[in-house]
Design a protein around this motif. Structure first.
Motif, PDB file in Angstrom:
ATOM      1  N   ALA A  18      50.892  37.986  44.410  1.00  0.00           N
ATOM      2  CA  ALA A  18      49.631  38.370  43.765  1.00  0.00           C
ATOM      3  C   ALA A  18      48.520  37.475  44.281  1.00  0.00           C
ATOM      4  O   ALA A  18      48.704  36.267  44.451  1.00  0.00           O
ATOM      5  N   GLU A  19      47.356  38.082  44.537  1.00  0.00           N
ATOM      6  CA  GLU A  19      46.174  37.326  44.944  1.00  0.00           C
ATOM      7  C   GLU A  19      44.930  38.038  44.447  1.00  0.00           C
ATOM      8  O   GLU A  19      44.939  39.255  44.244  1.00  0.00           O
ATOM      9  N   VAL A  20      43.861  37.281  44.262  1.00  0.00           N
ATOM     10  CA  VAL A  20      42.591  37.863  43.843  1.00  0.00           C
ATOM     11  C   VAL A  20      42.067  38.698  45.012  1.00  0.00           C
ATOM     12  O   VAL A  20      42.049  38.241  46.160  1.00  0.00           O
ATOM     13  N   GLY A  21      41.657  39.916  44.716  1.00  0.00           N
ATOM     14  CA  GLY A  21      41.239  40.837  45.760  1.00  0.00           C
ATOM     15  C   GLY A  21      39.755  41.141  45.757  1.00  0.00           C
ATOM     16  O   GLY A  21      38.995  40.667  44.907  1.00  0.00           O
ATOM     17  N   ARG A  22      39.368  41.958  46.717  1.00  0.00           N
ATOM     18  CA  ARG A  22      37.976  42.391  46.847  1.00  0.00           C
ATOM     19  C   ARG A  22      37.564  43.183  45.620  1.00  0.00           C
ATOM     20  O   ARG A  22      38.370  43.902  45.041  1.00  0.00           O
ATOM     21  N   GLY A  23      36.312  43.054  45.252  1.00  0.00           N
ATOM     22  CA  GLY A  23      35.792  43.742  44.083  1.00  0.00           C
ATOM     23  C   GLY A  23      35.712  42.848  42.865  1.00  0.00           C
ATOM     24  O   GLY A  23      35.115  43.217  41.859  1.00  0.00           O
ATOM     25  N   THR A  24      36.327  41.674  42.945  1.00  0.00           N
ATOM     26  CA  THR A  24      36.234  40.701  41.854  1.00  0.00           C
ATOM     27  C   THR A  24      34.799  40.208  41.785  1.00  0.00           C
ATOM     28  O   THR A  24      34.205  39.874  42.803  1.00  0.00           O
ATOM     29  N   ASN A  25      34.232  40.213  40.581  1.00  0.00           N
ATOM     30  CA  ASN A  25      32.816  39.848  40.455  1.00  0.00           C
ATOM     31  C   ASN A  25      32.590  38.611  39.598  1.00  0.00           C
ATOM     32  O   ASN A  25      31.512  38.419  39.049  1.00  0.00           O
ATOM     33  N   ILE A  26      33.600  37.746  39.486  1.00  0.00           N
ATOM     34  CA  ILE A  26      33.441  36.523  38.718  1.00  0.00           C
ATOM     35  C   ILE A  26      34.066  35.361  39.483  1.00  0.00           C
ATOM     36  O   ILE A  26      35.127  35.500  40.085  1.00  0.00           O
ATOM     37  N   ASP A  27      33.384  34.225  39.482  1.00  0.00           N
ATOM     38  CA  ASP A  27      33.859  33.044  40.195  1.00  0.00           C
ATOM     39  C   ASP A  27      34.595  32.061  39.290  1.00  0.00           C
ATOM     40  O   ASP A  27      35.127  31.073  39.775  1.00  0.00           O
ATOM     41  N   ASN A  28      34.640  32.317  37.987  1.00  0.00           N
ATOM     42  CA  ASN A  28      35.259  31.404  37.043  1.00  0.00           C
ATOM     43  C   ASN A  28      36.750  31.227  37.360  1.00  0.00           C
ATOM     44  O   ASN A  28      37.543  32.178  37.259  1.00  0.00           O
ATOM     45  N   SER A  34      43.936  33.223  34.930  1.00  0.00           N
ATOM     46  CA  SER A  34      44.479  34.001  33.820  1.00  0.00           C
ATOM     47  C   SER A  34      44.916  35.392  34.297  1.00  0.00           C
ATOM     48  O   SER A  34      45.994  35.871  33.936  1.00  0.00           O
ATOM     49  N   ALA A  35      44.093  36.030  35.111  1.00  0.00           N
ATOM     50  CA  ALA A  35      44.431  37.357  35.632  1.00  0.00           C
ATOM     51  C   ALA A  35      45.641  37.282  36.559  1.00  0.00           C
ATOM     52  O   ALA A  35      46.540  38.129  36.492  1.00  0.00           O
ATOM     53  N   LEU A  36      45.686  36.274  37.422  1.00  0.00           N
ATOM     54  CA  LEU A  36      46.831  36.118  38.327  1.00  0.00           C
ATOM     55  C   LEU A  36      48.119  35.859  37.548  1.00  0.00           C
ATOM     56  O   LEU A  36      49.167  36.436  37.860  1.00  0.00           O
ATOM     57  N   ASP A  37      48.041  35.012  36.523  1.00  0.00           N
ATOM     58  CA  ASP A  37      49.217  34.731  35.699  1.00  0.00           C
ATOM     59  C   ASP A  37      49.720  35.997  35.013  1.00  0.00           C
ATOM     60  O   ASP A  37      50.923  36.262  34.963  1.00  0.00           O
ATOM     61  N   ALA A  38      48.796  36.787  34.476  1.00  0.00           N
ATOM     62  CA  ALA A  38      49.175  38.027  33.801  1.00  0.00           C
ATOM     63  C   ALA A  38      49.807  39.005  34.791  1.00  0.00           C
ATOM     64  O   ALA A  38      50.804  39.666  34.474  1.00  0.00           O
TER      65      ALA A  38
END
Length: 64
Positions: A18-28, A34-38
């Motif tokens: 799992a990795e953060v992908g394109r379209g993510t609009n938050i840098d927090n 939290s999203a990756l863990d879920a």
């Protein structure tokens, strides 16, 4: 709303990557983690005879 898109690979119903992908609009960093863990804890129906499946999971955070 804040959106985190997670790209994920699934094998036999379990997320193996799992990795953060394109379209993510938050840098927090905390919300991204939290999203990756879920995503890593998510379970999916396995598809017999299929190799790893890939796709995205979208997490939307709404603030009050």
């Amino acid at each position: 709303p804040a959106t985190v898109i997670v790209r994920a690979n699934v094998d036999k119903g379990n997320v193996i990557f799992a990795e953060v992908g394109r379209g993510t609009n938050i840098d927090n960093a905390s919300m991204r983690k939290s999203a990756l863990d879920a995503a890593r804890k998510a379970k999916f129906n396995s598809i017999s005879g299929a190799n790893n499946q890939s796709g995205t999971i979208t997490y939307v955070y709404k603030f009050k």
